[in-house]
Scaffold this active site. Sequence first.
Site, PDB file in Angstrom:
ATOM      1  N   LYS A   1       0.822  -1.219   0.000  1.00  0.00           N
ATOM      2  CA  LYS A   1       0.000   0.000   0.000  1.00  0.00           C
ATOM      3  C   LYS A   1       0.861   1.277   0.000  1.00  0.00           C
ATOM      4  O   LYS A   1       2.066   1.221   0.271  1.00  0.00           O
ATOM      5  CB  LYS A   1      -0.932  -0.026   1.218  1.00  0.00           C
ATOM      6  CG  LYS A   1      -1.974  -1.151   1.170  1.00  0.00           C
ATOM      7  CD  LYS A   1      -2.978  -0.992   2.307  1.00  0.00           C
ATOM      8  CE  LYS A   1      -4.017  -2.092   2.281  1.00  0.00           C
ATOM      9  NZ  LYS A   1      -5.057  -1.888   3.332  1.00  0.00           N
TER      10      LYS A   1
ATOM     11  N   THR B   1      -5.536  -7.161  10.673  1.00  0.00           N
ATOM     12  CA  THR B   1      -5.810  -5.918   9.923  1.00  0.00           C
ATOM     13  C   THR B   1      -5.287  -4.694  10.650  1.00  0.00           C
ATOM     14  O   THR B   1      -4.682  -3.810  10.049  1.00  0.00           O
ATOM     15  CB  THR B   1      -7.346  -5.776   9.725  1.00  0.00           C
ATOM     16  OG1 THR B   1      -7.825  -6.969   9.128  1.00  0.00           O
ATOM     17  CG2 THR B   1      -7.686  -4.596   8.852  1.00  0.00           C
TER      18      THR B   1
ATOM     19  N   ARG C   1       2.406  -6.397   9.197  1.00  0.00           N
ATOM     20  CA  ARG C   1       1.668  -5.245   9.734  1.00  0.00           C
ATOM     21  C   ARG C   1       2.203  -4.813  11.101  1.00  0.00           C
ATOM     22  O   ARG C   1       2.182  -3.627  11.446  1.00  0.00           O
ATOM     23  CB  ARG C   1       0.178  -5.561   9.773  1.00  0.00           C
ATOM     24  CG  ARG C   1      -0.434  -5.495   8.358  1.00  0.00           C
ATOM     25  CD  ARG C   1      -1.776  -6.117   8.324  1.00  0.00           C
ATOM     26  NE  ARG C   1      -2.510  -5.846   7.079  1.00  0.00           N
ATOM     27  CZ  ARG C   1      -3.582  -6.511   6.705  1.00  0.00           C
ATOM     28  NH1 ARG C   1      -4.052  -7.485   7.466  1.00  0.00           N
ATOM     29  NH2 ARG C   1      -4.193  -6.210   5.581  1.00  0.00           N
TER      30      ARG C   1
ATOM     31  N   HIS D   1      -2.212  -5.427   1.606  1.00  0.00           N
ATOM     32  CA  HIS D   1      -3.514  -6.093   1.448  1.00  0.00           C
ATOM     33  C   HIS D   1      -3.229  -7.492   0.911  1.00  0.00           C
ATOM     34  O   HIS D   1      -2.284  -7.676   0.136  1.00  0.00           O
ATOM     35  CB  HIS D   1      -4.381  -5.340   0.422  1.00  0.00           C
ATOM     36  CG  HIS D   1      -5.554  -6.145  -0.062  1.00  0.00           C
ATOM     37  ND1 HIS D   1      -6.743  -6.187   0.644  1.00  0.00           N
ATOM     38  CD2 HIS D   1      -5.706  -6.978  -1.125  1.00  0.00           C
ATOM     39  CE1 HIS D   1      -7.578  -7.012   0.006  1.00  0.00           C
ATOM     40  NE2 HIS D   1      -6.973  -7.501  -1.057  1.00  0.00           N
TER      41      HIS D   1
ATOM     42  N   ASN E   1      -2.009   0.153   6.821  1.00  0.00           N
ATOM     43  CA  ASN E   1      -1.540  -1.131   7.366  1.00  0.00           C
ATOM     44  C   ASN E   1      -0.623  -1.871   6.394  1.00  0.00           C
ATOM     45  O   ASN E   1      -0.468  -3.073   6.456  1.00  0.00           O
ATOM     46  CB  ASN E   1      -2.717  -1.988   7.846  1.00  0.00           C
ATOM     47  CG  ASN E   1      -3.678  -2.354   6.735  1.00  0.00           C
ATOM     48  OD1 ASN E   1      -3.541  -1.903   5.605  1.00  0.00           O
ATOM     49  ND2 ASN E   1      -4.651  -3.189   7.049  1.00  0.00           N
TER      50      ASN E   1
ATOM     51  N   ARG F   1      -1.789 -14.360   4.443  1.00  0.00           N
ATOM     52  CA  ARG F   1      -2.551 -13.706   5.515  1.00  0.00           C
ATOM     53  C   ARG F   1      -1.829 -13.860   6.854  1.00  0.00           C
ATOM     54  O   ARG F   1      -1.816 -12.939   7.674  1.00  0.00           O
ATOM     55  CB  ARG F   1      -3.995 -14.224   5.553  1.00  0.00           C
ATOM     56  CG  ARG F   1      -4.752 -13.772   4.296  1.00  0.00           C
ATOM     57  CD  ARG F   1      -6.195 -14.157   4.316  1.00  0.00           C
ATOM     58  NE  ARG F   1      -6.975 -13.392   5.284  1.00  0.00           N
ATOM     59  CZ  ARG F   1      -7.363 -12.134   5.109  1.00  0.00           C
ATOM     60  NH1 ARG F   1      -7.030 -11.471   4.013  1.00  0.00           N
ATOM     61  NH2 ARG F   1      -8.092 -11.525   6.020  1.00  0.00           N
TER      62      ARG F   1
ATOM     63  N   PHE G   1     -16.184   2.916   6.492  1.00  0.00           N
ATOM     64  CA  PHE G   1     -14.836   3.387   6.135  1.00  0.00           C
ATOM     65  C   PHE G   1     -14.549   3.299   4.634  1.00  0.00           C
ATOM     66  O   PHE G   1     -13.420   3.538   4.204  1.00  0.00           O
ATOM     67  CB  PHE G   1     -13.766   2.634   6.933  1.00  0.00           C
ATOM     68  CG  PHE G   1     -13.833   1.124   6.806  1.00  0.00           C
ATOM     69  CD1 PHE G   1     -13.228   0.459   5.746  1.00  0.00           C
ATOM     70  CD2 PHE G   1     -14.502   0.362   7.765  1.00  0.00           C
ATOM     71  CE1 PHE G   1     -13.281  -0.921   5.633  1.00  0.00           C
ATOM     72  CE2 PHE G   1     -14.569  -1.033   7.652  1.00  0.00           C
ATOM     73  CZ  PHE G   1     -13.955  -1.671   6.580  1.00  0.00           C
TER      74      PHE G   1
HETATM   75  P1  CMP Z   1      -7.417  -4.599   3.633  1.00  0.00           P
HETATM   76  O1  CMP Z   1      -6.902  -5.962   3.934  1.00  0.00           O
HETATM   77  O2  CMP Z   1      -6.807  -3.871   2.486  1.00  0.00           O
HETATM   78  O3  CMP Z   1      -8.988  -4.677   3.381  1.00  0.00           O
HETATM   79  C1  CMP Z   1      -9.853  -3.589   3.625  1.00  0.00           C
HETATM   80  C2  CMP Z   1      -9.175  -2.488   4.360  1.00  0.00           C
HETATM   81  O4  CMP Z   1     -10.017  -1.570   5.001  1.00  0.00           O
HETATM   82  C3  CMP Z   1      -8.326  -3.045   5.485  1.00  0.00           C
HETATM   83  O5  CMP Z   1      -7.199  -3.715   4.932  1.00  0.00           O
HETATM   84  C4  CMP Z   1      -8.021  -1.788   6.293  1.00  0.00           C
HETATM   85  O6  CMP Z   1      -6.831  -1.135   5.881  1.00  0.00           O
HETATM   86  C5  CMP Z   1      -9.191  -0.858   5.935  1.00  0.00           C
HETATM   87  N1  CMP Z   1      -9.989  -0.430   7.099  1.00  0.00           N
HETATM   88  C6  CMP Z   1     -10.153   0.833   7.479  1.00  0.00           C
HETATM   89  N2  CMP Z   1     -10.933   0.898   8.570  1.00  0.00           N
HETATM   90  C7  CMP Z   1     -11.265  -0.361   8.891  1.00  0.00           C
HETATM   91  C8  CMP Z   1     -12.062  -0.949   9.921  1.00  0.00           C
HETATM   92  N3  CMP Z   1     -12.671  -0.210  10.856  1.00  0.00           N
HETATM   93  N4  CMP Z   1     -12.163  -2.305   9.939  1.00  0.00           N
HETATM   94  C9  CMP Z   1     -11.548  -3.074   8.983  1.00  0.00           C
HETATM   95  N5  CMP Z   1     -10.793  -2.555   7.982  1.00  0.00           N
HETATM   96  C10 CMP Z   1     -10.653  -1.225   7.937  1.00  0.00           C
END
Ligand code: CMP
Length: 136
Positions: free
Chosen positions: A12, A94, A105, A118, A115, A88, A60
């Site tokens: 990212k 996350t 992460r 992805h 983070n 993963r 979000f």
């Molecule tokens: P990613 O694995 O890219 O998939 C969706 C993304 O939403 C996640 O990583 C986070 O970076 C982002 N995100 C932002 N806010 C939230 C939240 N409250 N819960 C989960 N994901 C979030």
Amino acid sequence: MSSPEQTLSIIKPDAVERNLSEKIKSIFTKNNLKILESKKLHISKDEAAEFYKVHQSKPFYDQLCNYLSSGPIEVLILEGVNAVLKNRDLMGATDPKNAEEGTIRKLYGVSIDKNSVHGSDSIKNAKVEIDFFFNK
Ligand code: CMP
């Protein structure tokens, strides 16, 4: 013997900006995930919205699309045995605050948005996500 799977990884904007791509890629390769293809690109907000459309009902979503389109990213096709799950595990939770020691992460994530990486969450979504970036 299980056959190899493919999964999509995105490095990212926060991680590309801090020149962490090579460090993150070496975590994948050291853990037997081969990088089949990679490219650096800067997607538009509309493309980010399409990519993350599974999250469109989430509060979000708008912020997420703004963020993924805020700067260059690097997209990778990873291949290996249990690649989806392995990626993963290597990424960690996350929210970097909840990620285990040694995960990408935990090492590099700044916040739940920033983070650093992805990864596809299933074999089915991996196919869709790989198609999105590599087979258009
Ligand atoms: P990613 O694995 O890219 O998939 C969706 C993304 O939403 C996640 O990583 C986070 O970076 C982002 N995100 C932002 N806010 C939230 C939240 N409250 N819960 C989960 N994901 C979030």
